[in-house]
Write a protein that holds these residues in place. Structure first.
Motif, mmCIF file in Angstrom:
data_model
loop_
_atom_site.group_PDB
_atom_site.id
_atom_site.type_symbol
_atom_site.label_atom_id
_atom_site.label_comp_id
_atom_site.label_asym_id
_atom_site.label_seq_id
_atom_site.Cartn_x
_atom_site.Cartn_y
_atom_site.Cartn_z
ATOM 1 N N GLY A 1 13.545 1.459 13.243
ATOM 2 C CA GLY A 1 14.083 0.741 12.093
ATOM 3 C C GLY A 1 12.942 0.150 11.297
ATOM 4 N N ASP A 2 13.281 -0.762 10.398
ATOM 5 C CA ASP A 2 12.280 -1.353 9.506
ATOM 6 C C ASP A 2 12.250 -2.861 9.703
ATOM 7 O OD1 ASP A 2 10.350 -1.615 7.567
ATOM 8 O OD2 ASP A 2 11.593 -0.908 5.913
ATOM 9 N N GLY A 3 11.126 -3.458 9.377
ATOM 10 C CA GLY A 3 10.989 -4.906 9.493
ATOM 11 C C GLY A 3 9.547 -5.318 9.373
ATOM 12 N N CYS A 4 9.110 -6.155 10.309
ATOM 13 C CA CYS A 4 7.736 -6.627 10.338
ATOM 14 C C CYS A 4 7.404 -6.963 11.785
ATOM 15 C CB CYS A 4 7.554 -7.840 9.426
ATOM 16 S SG CYS A 4 8.518 -9.284 9.900
ATOM 17 N N ILE B 1 21.587 -1.352 4.984
ATOM 18 C CA ILE B 1 20.551 -2.070 4.245
ATOM 19 C C ILE B 1 20.191 -1.361 2.945
ATOM 20 C CG2 ILE B 1 18.200 -2.981 4.378
ATOM 21 C CD1 ILE B 1 20.230 -4.120 6.460
ATOM 22 N N LYS B 2 20.132 -2.152 1.889
ATOM 23 C CA LYS B 2 19.634 -1.642 0.609
ATOM 24 C C LYS B 2 18.121 -1.820 0.535
ATOM 25 C CE LYS B 2 20.277 -2.172 -4.370
ATOM 26 N NZ LYS B 2 21.025 -2.869 -5.414
ATOM 27 N N LYS B 3 17.653 -3.002 0.950
ATOM 28 C CA LYS B 3 16.239 -3.320 0.796
ATOM 29 C C LYS B 3 15.840 -4.404 1.793
ATOM 30 C CE LYS B 3 13.857 -5.648 -2.866
ATOM 31 N NZ LYS B 3 13.779 -5.892 -4.287
ATOM 32 N N ILE B 4 14.601 -4.293 2.295
ATOM 33 C CA ILE B 4 14.010 -5.346 3.132
ATOM 34 C C ILE B 4 12.698 -5.765 2.479
ATOM 35 C CG2 ILE B 4 12.922 -5.921 5.335
ATOM 36 C CD1 ILE B 4 14.834 -4.047 6.710
ATOM 37 N N VAL B 5 12.558 -7.055 2.263
ATOM 38 C CA VAL B 5 11.304 -7.602 1.766
ATOM 39 C C VAL B 5 10.733 -8.441 2.896
ATOM 40 C CG1 VAL B 5 10.197 -9.127 0.091
ATOM 41 C CG2 VAL B 5 12.108 -7.668 -0.619
ATOM 42 N N SER B 6 9.516 -8.089 3.340
ATOM 43 C CA SER B 6 8.881 -8.893 4.386
ATOM 44 C C SER B 6 7.658 -9.596 3.798
ATOM 45 C CB SER B 6 8.508 -8.035 5.596
ATOM 46 O OG SER B 6 7.695 -6.968 5.231
ATOM 47 N N TYR B 7 7.289 -10.667 4.447
ATOM 48 C CA TYR B 7 6.218 -11.528 3.956
ATOM 49 C C TYR B 7 5.009 -11.425 4.855
ATOM 50 C CZ TYR B 7 9.960 -13.191 1.040
ATOM 51 O OH TYR B 7 10.980 -13.238 0.136
ATOM 52 N N THR B 8 3.887 -12.015 4.450
ATOM 53 C CA THR B 8 2.678 -12.031 5.257
ATOM 54 C C THR B 8 2.181 -13.461 5.388
ATOM 55 O OG1 THR B 8 1.319 -11.649 3.294
ATOM 56 C CG2 THR B 8 1.976 -9.701 4.536
ATOM 57 N N GLY B 9 1.224 -13.659 6.271
ATOM 58 C CA GLY B 9 0.624 -14.975 6.428
ATOM 59 C C GLY B 9 1.009 -15.648 7.725
ATOM 60 N N GLU B 10 0.705 -16.927 7.799
ATOM 61 C CA GLU B 10 0.997 -17.738 8.978
ATOM 62 C C GLU B 10 2.445 -18.225 8.900
ATOM 63 O OE1 GLU B 10 -1.266 -18.216 11.556
ATOM 64 O OE2 GLU B 10 -2.349 -16.722 10.376
ATOM 65 N N VAL B 11 3.122 -18.255 10.054
ATOM 66 C CA VAL B 11 4.529 -18.657 10.090
ATOM 67 C C VAL B 11 4.791 -19.642 11.219
ATOM 68 C CG1 VAL B 11 5.367 -16.526 9.023
ATOM 69 C CG2 VAL B 11 5.136 -16.629 11.504
ATOM 70 N N LYS B 12 5.855 -20.431 11.040
ATOM 71 C CA LYS B 12 6.294 -21.371 12.069
ATOM 72 C C LYS B 12 7.656 -20.928 12.587
ATOM 73 C CE LYS B 12 3.990 -25.679 11.182
ATOM 74 N NZ LYS B 12 3.679 -26.170 12.495
ATOM 75 N N MET C 1 11.553 -12.309 6.453
ATOM 76 C CA MET C 1 12.187 -11.163 5.814
ATOM 77 C C MET C 1 13.400 -11.626 5.035
ATOM 78 S SD MET C 1 12.525 -7.949 8.437
ATOM 79 C CE MET C 1 12.797 -8.810 9.977
ATOM 80 N N LYS C 2 13.640 -10.927 3.922
ATOM 81 C CA LYS C 2 14.899 -11.073 3.202
ATOM 82 C C LYS C 2 15.527 -9.676 3.155
ATOM 83 C CE LYS C 2 13.982 -15.153 0.463
ATOM 84 N NZ LYS C 2 13.805 -15.722 -0.863
ATOM 85 N N ILE C 3 16.767 -9.604 3.614
ATOM 86 C CA ILE C 3 17.478 -8.342 3.699
ATOM 87 C C ILE C 3 18.570 -8.324 2.640
ATOM 88 C CG2 ILE C 3 18.936 -6.887 5.166
ATOM 89 C CD1 ILE C 3 17.590 -8.321 7.573
ATOM 90 N N THR C 4 18.597 -7.284 1.827
ATOM 91 C CA THR C 4 19.676 -7.090 0.873
ATOM 92 C C THR C 4 20.587 -5.993 1.413
ATOM 93 O OG1 THR C 4 18.187 -7.655 -0.942
ATOM 94 C CG2 THR C 4 20.250 -6.564 -1.541
ATOM 95 N N LEU C 5 21.857 -6.311 1.536
ATOM 96 C CA LEU C 5 22.829 -5.360 2.076
ATOM 97 C C LEU C 5 23.309 -4.401 0.996
ATOM 98 C CD1 LEU C 5 24.985 -7.895 4.100
ATOM 99 C CD2 LEU C 5 23.123 -6.474 4.943
ATOM 100 N N LEU C 6 23.784 -3.252 1.431
ATOM 101 C CA LEU C 6 24.373 -2.286 0.509
ATOM 102 C C LEU C 6 25.638 -2.854 -0.112
ATOM 103 C CD1 LEU C 6 23.996 1.054 2.477
ATOM 104 C CD2 LEU C 6 22.797 0.379 0.405
#
Length: 159
Positions: free
Chosen positions: A37-40, A136-147, A154-159
């Protein structure tokens, strides 16, 4: 036309504190090639894996290194702690949930002995993957340090 304005979006928070890695950079080709699948992924700096969203536990591997969740709208999310950690047969992992449990965002799911994993030569990269991409229509994942439990990864946009 109005359908796009009403598109459902789901935010996924970091299940670990650490550094985000693009899925294409994960050392295991099954994940980097998006076979599952897709993600980060996250390189964890904390030893507590928390729920990245509200949902239901639908899978826990017998070796406790991977947890599957079902989120709202039927989105299935896999969190796979480390690469080749199945070989440890559960050593270094303590689970606080079982299949069927309903969990809240930020709730502790696993404790992971990161030093033990490293001592066994395991790569700590932890893929967080949407496994049912047909929703899923689209997945936007981010970079950097996280807590853990706080930062959106990630932000997931559904179909």
């Amino acid at each position: 036309m109005f359908k796009n304005l009403l598109a459902k979006k789901i935010e996924i928070k970091a299940p670990f504190s650490g550094t985000i890695l693009e899925i294409s950079e994960v050392s295991d080709p099954v994940f980097s090639g998006k076979v599952v699948g897709d993600g980060c992924a996250i390189i964890p700096t904390s030893n507590k894996l928390v729920a990245p969203a509200d949902g239901k536990i639908i899978q826990i591997s017998s070796s406790k290194h991977a947890i599957g969740m079902e989120l709202e709208h039927g989105i299935e999310l896999l969190m796979h702690v480390g690469i080749d950690t199945v070989e440890l047969q559960g050593k270094g992992f303590t689970s606080f949930v079982k299949v069927g449990d309903h969990v809240k965002k930020g709730q502790e799911l696993l404790e992971v002995d990161l030093e033990y994993l490293k001592s066994k030569g395991k790569i700590l990269e932890t893929p967080i993957i949407v496994t049912n991409m047909d929703k899923i229509k689209k997945i936007v994942s981010y970079t950097g340090e996280v807590k853990a439990g706080k930062t959106t990864i990630m932000k997931i946009t559904l179909l």
